[in-house]
Design an enzyme around this catalytic site. Structure first.
Site, PDB file in Angstrom:
ATOM      1  N   ASP A   2     -74.695  64.077 -30.320  1.00  0.00           N
ATOM      2  CA  ASP A   2     -73.067  64.330 -30.055  1.00  0.00           C
ATOM      3  C   ASP A   2     -72.492  64.068 -28.664  1.00  0.00           C
ATOM      4  OD1 ASP A   2     -70.710  66.083 -31.853  1.00  0.00           O
ATOM      5  OD2 ASP A   2     -71.099  66.850 -29.702  1.00  0.00           O
ATOM      6  N   HIS A  10     -74.828  66.082 -39.405  1.00  0.00           N
ATOM      7  CA  HIS A  10     -74.733  65.814 -37.994  1.00  0.00           C
ATOM      8  C   HIS A  10     -76.081  66.642 -36.967  1.00  0.00           C
ATOM      9  CE1 HIS A  10     -72.428  65.168 -34.351  1.00  0.00           C
ATOM     10  NE2 HIS A  10     -72.821  66.597 -34.130  1.00  0.00           N
ATOM     11  N   TYR A  29     -63.311  66.857 -24.323  1.00  0.00           N
ATOM     12  CA  TYR A  29     -62.562  66.096 -25.132  1.00  0.00           C
ATOM     13  C   TYR A  29     -61.175  65.586 -24.603  1.00  0.00           C
ATOM     14  CZ  TYR A  29     -65.495  67.345 -29.135  1.00  0.00           C
ATOM     15  OH  TYR A  29     -66.687  67.334 -29.944  1.00  0.00           O
TER      16      TYR A  29
END
Length: 310
Positions: free
Chosen positions: A118, A290, A225
């Site tokens: 990730d 994931h 982010y």
């Protein structure tokens, strides 16, 4: 920017597993880590993602140590027990890459096998492209290469639909409010929603919520982010002004391990990468979400160990 690495570390054997806990100061940021294995063995650095911490690798840490590696799994800056510098700029990719290079230096090595899942995978990709001299081999688990991600995002309505959360995280304070309410219950719901039903136990969810609910941790995690979006905007403006974008090539042997049932990333992210990654192998795991290292821990460990040993 030159990285400063402190030789000071607090170490102690963990009561939670066959590893030790320690702290390393890298560029004035104090990073907590877990380590296992013989100090003379080849170094493996395991990088977690969002909203995770070192615990993401609790199955791989002892297994890779038993396979003959010195294994280090840090809490990345801002997460869990690592220091949480203020401001979005502290979480730019170049700073995160510097942390990885600093950890390799801290453990007295010139190179390491770098593994990322990730967000840790994004940092691993960038470390291998920006600082290839510190990466012996690269392994990435369900994390996109920047260049390929942009292509897929442009061409795939499905990827755009799945990426809505990254845009939502740009909003000030609102994501913190929603995810952090009721002792970070939103984080537990996010983990449950993106994994197979049996992946996270109630005890797991409690540990994750405790880690991300530490003061400043949730904002720090979201700032990854936000900083990435600012970097992307800088690059786009630079391209319009005729400035060359930074190189994306990854000149080290690379392995991708991809859970095909990822709810956030389409499997096309693993295709057409050869122009950036000339030495590449891709291992796809059908039916795995994931959280690939948690749902297929033995298979992931075997793939990593075999790749490193070649």
């Amino acid at each position: 920017m030159e990285r400063q690495v402190s030789a000071d570390s607090e170490r102690g054997r963990g009561a939670d597993g066959p590893w030790t806990h320690g702290h390393a100061v890298v560029d004035d940021v104090r990073l907590h880590y877990v380590a296992a294995g013989d100090e003379d063995d080849p170094l493996v650095v395991l990088l977690h993602g969002f909203p995770d911490f070192w615990n993401s690798w609790r199955d791989q840490i002892p297994a890779l140590a038993d396979a003959g590696y010195r294994v280090v799994a840090p809490d990345m800056r801002g997460y869990n027990r690592s220091e949480k510098p203020h401001g979005v700029e502290a979480y730019r990719v170049e700073r995160l890459v510097g942390d990885v290079a600093g950890l390799v230096e801290y453990f007295g090595r010139e190179q390491a096998h770098v593994v990322g899942h990730d967000w840790g995978g994004i940092v691993a990709w960038e470390t291998a492209s920006r600082r290839p001299e510190v990466v012996e081999k690269l392994a990435v688990l369900n994390a996109p290469h920047f260049g390929r991600y942009r292509e897929v995002l442009r061409d795939s309505p499905e990827q755009r639909r799945r990426s809505w959360y990254a845009a939502a995280f740009q909003i000030p304070w609102l994501p913190e409010t929603l995810l952090g309410a009721f002792e970070c219950a939103g984080i537990g719901a996010l983990l449950r929603a993106t994994a197979d039903p049996d992946t996270f136990s109630e005890a797991d969810l409690r540990r994750y919520r405790e880690a991300i609910c530490r003061p400043g941790a949730l904002t720090a995690a979201l700032n990854y982010y936000r900083a990435l979006a600012r970097d992307g905007l800088r690059e786009e403006i630079g391209a319009l002004l005729g400035r060359e974008r930074p190189p994306r090539e990854v000149p080290v042997p690379t392995q991708i391990i991809w859970g095909e049932a990822d709810s956030a990333l389409v499997v096309e992210q693993t295709e057409n990468l050869e122009r950036w990654v000339p030495d590449l192998r891709v291992e796809r795991l059908p039916g795995v979400t994931h959280w690939v290292q948690k749902e297929a821990p033995e298979e992931v460990t075997e793939l990593l160990a075999a790749f490193f040993a070649e």
